[in-house]
Design a protein around this motif. Structure first.
Motif, PDB file in Angstrom:
ATOM      1  N   ASP A  82     -17.479-105.708 -21.420  1.00  0.00           N
ATOM      2  CA  ASP A  82     -17.055-106.828 -20.588  1.00  0.00           C
ATOM      3  C   ASP A  82     -18.106-107.099 -19.519  1.00  0.00           C
ATOM      4  OD1 ASP A  82     -15.309-108.878 -19.883  1.00  0.00           O
ATOM      5  OD2 ASP A  82     -14.286-107.648 -18.382  1.00  0.00           O
TER       6      ASP A  82
ATOM      7  N   HIS B   2     -11.155-103.658 -17.839  1.00  0.00           N
ATOM      8  CA  HIS B   2     -11.088-104.551 -19.004  1.00  0.00           C
ATOM      9  C   HIS B   2     -11.780-103.927 -20.212  1.00  0.00           C
ATOM     10  CE1 HIS B   2     -10.580-108.373 -16.287  1.00  0.00           C
ATOM     11  NE2 HIS B   2      -9.617-107.479 -16.139  1.00  0.00           N
TER      12      HIS B   2
ATOM     13  N   HIS C  23     -18.533-109.490 -15.792  1.00  0.00           N
ATOM     14  CA  HIS C  23     -18.054-110.480 -14.820  1.00  0.00           C
ATOM     15  C   HIS C  23     -19.195-110.821 -13.874  1.00  0.00           C
ATOM     16  CE1 HIS C  23     -13.691-110.991 -15.573  1.00  0.00           C
ATOM     17  NE2 HIS C  23     -13.876-109.856 -16.238  1.00  0.00           N
TER      18      HIS C  23
HETATM   19 MG    MG Z   1     -12.917-109.276 -18.179  1.00  0.00          MG
END
Ligand code: MG
Length: 377
Positions: free
Chosen positions: A228, A262, A230
């Protein structure tokens, strides 16, 4: 209804060899006691009492911070059981299971059958009907035969209404082979539930090999990975693996943008072949805006349990130049372990930089990779 189990693990039994009591000997990747405790921990009981010998100092330290009520063993097995029962006093326990730690192949089915039988009986225990013909023998010669029709091999866990077994143990004069005998001597009716041929009691050295075959036979191991990213935006902190870390920027995202959590959540979904977070919690759905990522992780853990898997371990790597993760990694492990209901020793959170290369190197965002190992049963 409040349920409890007493796992009797105070024995010094060394007939099985290995130089240490059999419950602490290795078996199929962990110790005998770990297999037994894991099965009971998965049974959703309200309390689990672990009866330990005063001599097992290492076990006392190891289990001190865990979910079990630790109790010191007595002079013999019944003394240990009585100490276990006493530790449950004032806990409102209605049903109690008493189990020998040296039966690590106990199945969820047998545990559940005994508990269900206690709805209608004051006592219940698994028994295995004897199917082999029975002989008596002397000096290597058969001297006679016995009728096997009404014979059962006794197993554990043996289950009882709590108050009844406390009373039965208090009144007993000693010398009972097991808790069923204690209960019978007190006049309790004991229901026989079907035992399980695999629920062997480890006694002799060769029993380890058989238990290992049973435990490994239907073990299904699944790995999943998660990744993941961000992007940084305005803010004064980031949330990483459930821990709020002060920073001069924040992470952008639909939820709390916890990139580490996540990745771990996706690793669990991946191991289950059940898609990813986006599929279970669509970003288009406004109800997940600003949501704590704990909701996603808990969902994945619950899904794993409902599909018959336990999480063996997870490993997460955060990739960023800043903030520095090291000072917070212990708190992150502990928070992730809490949410997933795992011991901290099964959760790893570590970090690396990308040597100032790429988007993480330019501090444009944080990336996270995770691996999860799931095991069934
Ligand atoms: Mg995420």
């Amino acid at each position: 209804m409040t349920t409890a189990a007493i796992i009797v693990a105070a024995g010094r039994g060394q007939r099985a060899g290995g130089g240490v009591p059999k419950q602490w000997r290795p078996l199929a990747g962990q110790r005998v006691a770990d297999w037994t405790l894991e099965q009971f921990a998965a049974a959703n009981l309200d309390h689990i009492v672990l009866v330990l010998s005063a001599e097992d100092a290492k076990a006392w330290t190891e289990f001190e911070s865990g979910p079990f009520i630790l109790v010191e063993g007595g002079a013999d097995r019944s003394g240990s059981v009585r100490n276990g029962l006493a530790a449950l006093e004032n806990h409102g326990v209605t049903k109690v299971l008493i189990h020998d730690v040296a039966r690590p192949c106990i199945s969820a089915r047998v545990i559940s059958d005994v508990l269900v039988a206690l709805d209608t009986h004051p006592a219940a225990a698994p028994g295995l009907a004897v199917t082999d013909a029975l002989w008596t023998g002397h000096d290597g010669q058969v001297t006679g035969t016995r009728d096997r029709d009404s014979l059962f091999a006794a197993q554990t866990p043996q289950g009882f209404h709590y108050d009844a077994i406390v009373e039965a143990h208090a009144a007993h004069t000693g010398g009972a082979a097991d808790d069923v005998q204690v209960a019978r001597d007190a006049g309790l009716a004991i229901a026989i539930v079907p035992g399980d041929a695999d629920n062997l009691k480890i006694t002799r050295p060769e029993d380890f090999a058989r238990a290992e075959r049973i435990l490994r036979a239907d073990m299904d191991i699944r790995l999943g990975n998660g990744y993941d990213v961000h992007r940084f935006g305005d803010g004064d902190h980031v949330v990483l693996c459930g821990v709020k870390v002060p920073h001069d920027r924040g992470l952008q995202g639909h939820s709390d943008a916890d990139v580490g959590m996540h990745a771990v959540t996706d690793a669990i979904y991946g191991a289950l072949a059940q898609g990813d977070i986006g599929q279970h919690f669509p970003p288009s759905d406004p109800q997940w805006k600003g949501a704590a990522s704990e909701i996603f992780l808990r969902h994945a853990v619950k899904l794993a349990a409902s599909m018959g898997y336990r999480i063996s371990n997870v490993d997460c790597t955060l990739v960023c130049e800043y903030p520095k993760v090291g000072p917070h990694s212990a708190a992150m492990r502990s928070e992730m372990a809490r949410i997933m209901g795992l011991h901290e020793s099964r959760v790893s959170v570590k970090a690396t930089t990308s040597e100032r290369l790429g988007f993480t190197g330019r501090s444009e965002g944080i990336a996270a990779l995770a691996t999860a190992c799931l095991v069934s049963p």
